[in-house]
Design a protein around this motif. Structure first.
Motif, PDB file in Angstrom:
ATOM      1  N   PRO A   1      13.268   4.435  -0.248  1.00  0.00           N
ATOM      2  CA  PRO A   1      14.482   3.668   0.074  1.00  0.00           C
ATOM      3  C   PRO A   1      15.625   4.532   0.583  1.00  0.00           C
ATOM      4  N   SER A   2      15.850   5.701  -0.041  1.00  0.00           N
ATOM      5  CA  SER A   2      16.947   6.550   0.417  1.00  0.00           C
ATOM      6  C   SER A   2      16.647   7.148   1.786  1.00  0.00           C
ATOM      7  N   ILE A   3      15.372   7.343   2.107  1.00  0.00           N
ATOM      8  CA  ILE A   3      15.006   7.838   3.429  1.00  0.00           C
ATOM      9  C   ILE A   3      15.257   6.749   4.480  1.00  0.00           C
ATOM     10  N   LEU A   4      14.845   5.526   4.187  1.00  0.00           N
ATOM     11  CA  LEU A   4      15.054   4.429   5.132  1.00  0.00           C
ATOM     12  C   LEU A   4      16.534   4.103   5.307  1.00  0.00           C
ATOM     13  N   ASP A   5      17.333   4.373   4.281  1.00  0.00           N
ATOM     14  CA  ASP A   5      18.774   4.137   4.398  1.00  0.00           C
ATOM     15  C   ASP A   5      19.391   4.936   5.539  1.00  0.00           C
ATOM     16  N   ILE A   6      18.771   6.038   5.913  1.00  0.00           N
ATOM     17  CA  ILE A   6      19.298   6.880   6.981  1.00  0.00           C
ATOM     18  C   ILE A   6      19.402   6.098   8.285  1.00  0.00           C
ATOM     19  N   VAL A   7      18.461   5.188   8.517  1.00  0.00           N
ATOM     20  CA  VAL A   7      18.455   4.426   9.771  1.00  0.00           C
ATOM     21  C   VAL A   7      18.797   2.956   9.562  1.00  0.00           C
ATOM     22  N   ALA A   8      19.120   2.568   8.342  1.00  0.00           N
ATOM     23  CA  ALA A   8      19.340   1.145   8.042  1.00  0.00           C
ATOM     24  C   ALA A   8      20.504   0.555   8.825  1.00  0.00           C
ATOM     25  N   GLY A   9      21.520   1.351   9.103  1.00  0.00           N
ATOM     26  CA  GLY A   9      22.700   0.817   9.790  1.00  0.00           C
ATOM     27  C   GLY A   9      22.626   0.841  11.293  1.00  0.00           C
TER      28      GLY A   9
ATOM     29  N   GLN B   1      -3.383  -1.684   7.929  1.00  0.00           N
ATOM     30  CA  GLN B   1      -4.058  -2.609   7.009  1.00  0.00           C
ATOM     31  C   GLN B   1      -3.268  -2.764   5.712  1.00  0.00           C
ATOM     32  N   THR B   2      -2.735  -1.666   5.197  1.00  0.00           N
ATOM     33  CA  THR B   2      -1.951  -1.742   3.969  1.00  0.00           C
ATOM     34  C   THR B   2      -0.693  -2.567   4.181  1.00  0.00           C
ATOM     35  N   LEU B   3      -0.041  -2.398   5.318  1.00  0.00           N
ATOM     36  CA  LEU B   3       1.161  -3.184   5.621  1.00  0.00           C
ATOM     37  C   LEU B   3       0.824  -4.665   5.724  1.00  0.00           C
ATOM     38  N   HIS B   4      -0.299  -4.988   6.326  1.00  0.00           N
ATOM     39  CA  HIS B   4      -0.718  -6.391   6.410  1.00  0.00           C
ATOM     40  C   HIS B   4      -0.965  -6.972   5.020  1.00  0.00           C
ATOM     41  N   LEU B   5      -1.538  -6.161   4.130  1.00  0.00           N
ATOM     42  CA  LEU B   5      -1.859  -6.641   2.781  1.00  0.00           C
ATOM     43  C   LEU B   5      -0.614  -7.052   1.998  1.00  0.00           C
ATOM     44  N   VAL B   6       0.513  -6.447   2.298  1.00  0.00           N
ATOM     45  CA  VAL B   6       1.731  -6.760   1.533  1.00  0.00           C
ATOM     46  C   VAL B   6       2.691  -7.650   2.310  1.00  0.00           C
ATOM     47  N   GLY B   7       2.208  -8.291   3.385  1.00  0.00           N
ATOM     48  CA  GLY B   7       3.016  -9.323   4.025  1.00  0.00           C
ATOM     49  C   GLY B   7       3.677  -8.962   5.326  1.00  0.00           C
ATOM     50  N   ALA B   8       3.203  -7.953   6.020  1.00  0.00           N
ATOM     51  CA  ALA B   8       3.826  -7.578   7.296  1.00  0.00           C
ATOM     52  C   ALA B   8       3.823  -8.736   8.290  1.00  0.00           C
ATOM     53  N   ASP B   9       2.797  -9.571   8.236  1.00  0.00           N
ATOM     54  CA  ASP B   9       2.690 -10.684   9.180  1.00  0.00           C
ATOM     55  C   ASP B   9       3.783 -11.731   8.993  1.00  0.00           C
ATOM     56  N   THR B  10       4.420 -11.736   7.841  1.00  0.00           N
ATOM     57  CA  THR B  10       5.439 -12.763   7.559  1.00  0.00           C
ATOM     58  C   THR B  10       6.838 -12.337   7.991  1.00  0.00           C
ATOM     59  N   VAL B  11       6.983 -11.152   8.536  1.00  0.00           N
ATOM     60  CA  VAL B  11       8.303 -10.638   8.927  1.00  0.00           C
ATOM     61  C   VAL B  11       8.346 -10.505  10.449  1.00  0.00           C
TER      62      VAL B  11
ATOM     63  N   ILE C   1       8.627  -0.733   3.087  1.00  0.00           N
ATOM     64  CA  ILE C   1       8.792  -0.788   4.542  1.00  0.00           C
ATOM     65  C   ILE C   1       8.924  -2.236   5.019  1.00  0.00           C
ATOM     66  N   VAL C   2       8.106  -3.115   4.471  1.00  0.00           N
ATOM     67  CA  VAL C   2       8.178  -4.527   4.866  1.00  0.00           C
ATOM     68  C   VAL C   2       9.530  -5.128   4.480  1.00  0.00           C
ATOM     69  N   ARG C   3      10.020  -4.808   3.288  1.00  0.00           N
ATOM     70  CA  ARG C   3      11.327  -5.325   2.865  1.00  0.00           C
ATOM     71  C   ARG C   3      12.453  -4.750   3.720  1.00  0.00           C
TER      72      ARG C   3
END
Length: 278
Positions: free
Chosen positions: A203-211, A256-266, A234-236
């Motif tokens: 989360p703190s790594i993704l915050d770098i580009v969140a804005g 495949q892992t991203l698809h398993l946790v709902g990537a298709d719904t975003v 990543i999906v959230r």
């Protein structure tokens, strides 16, 4: 972390925590780290306690090939790292500003990178609680996303609680996971492995580009493993930016892992093959 691999795994872009239980263990960790930085010609800066004169002499002797000014050993409480008048957020800002100044000085002196290492007992003297220290380390992830620096944070098991050490280790992505921020501010590159040992750092790594007010490119082409928890983060992240695309360039296994946790719904999450353009 696996403490037998530091000298083989340390490189620019790392942000690694290391725990020790004896003074000689700390000395050995620092010796390997100093040599790993000096050998390829980086500047190495080490922060020690005021009573570490013997350790400072040992480290200096352990790197005889260091050029004048290449190895810098500093005591906390001196120069730009006088922490006595700072608390909480002001202290964190002072530390990060000091490290940034050292990075720029190293570049100005012609070094391609800066290896930083420090004994984290300064946080105890400054009165930082475990939660504040975790926030500091998470903030430091932004600094170490610069591919010109590497960081080793040394924690004494005799001084910090087990719960604090567990939480602190979790927000350090290295040595299994590395990340760098690309030439434009919305480009983040991940490599290595993202699992239970370092997923709390994501989360703190993704915050770098969140804005970023643009498409975010998350280049995971060199990510060898991604667990479900990391994939969910990543999906959230993509779902939190519904009006801006998040493009993930990745291998088939990561996809495949991203698809398993709902990537298709975003709808704002776009998955691309690792060899494709954006």
């Amino acid at each position: 972390m696996s403490e037998g691999r530091e000298d083989r795994s340390w490189r620019l872009g790392d942000h690694v925590s290391a725990m020790y239980s004896a003074d000689d263990e700390c000395r050995d960790l620092l010796t390997r780290y100093v040599r790993a930085g000096v050998r390829p010609g980086q500047r190495v800066a080490v922060f020690l306690d005021a009573d570490d004169a013997d350790l400072a002499r040992h480290l200096t002797a352990a790197a005889p090939a260091a050029a004048p000014g290449q190895l810098v050993i500093t005591r906390y409480g001196t120069g730009g790292f006088d922490l006595t008048a700072r608390t909480g957020p002001a202290l964190v800002e002072r530390m990060l500003d000091g490290m940034a100044a050292m990075r720029e000085q190293a570049a100005g002196d012609g070094y391609g990178g800066l290896f930083l290492a420090g004994k984290m007992t300064w946080a105890l003297r400054a009165g930082l609680g475990a939660d504040e220290l975790v926030r500091y380390e998470a903030a430091a992830n932004r600094f170490f996303g610069d591919a010109r620096v590497a960081g080793l944070c040394l924690y004494d098991r005799r001084r910090f609680t087990k719960d604090a050490l567990t939480a602190i280790a979790a927000v350090h992505p290295g040595p299994l996971l590395r990340f760098t921020v690309g030439g434009w501010g919305a480009h983040l590159r991940l490599s290595g492995e993202l699992d239970a040992s370092n997923a709390a750092a994501l989360p703190s790594i993704l915050d770098i580009v969140a804005g970023a007010d643009s498409t975010v490119l998350l280049d995971a082409s060199e990510l060898r493993f991604l667990d479900a928890a990391g994939a969910g983060t990543i999906v959230r992240f993509a779902a939190s930016r519904p009006h801006r695309s998040t493009v993930v360039r990745c291998t088939r296994g990561v996809r495949q892992t991203l698809h398993l946790v709902g990537a298709d719904t975003v709808p704002s999450l776009v998955l691309r093959d690792q060899v494709s353009g954006v």
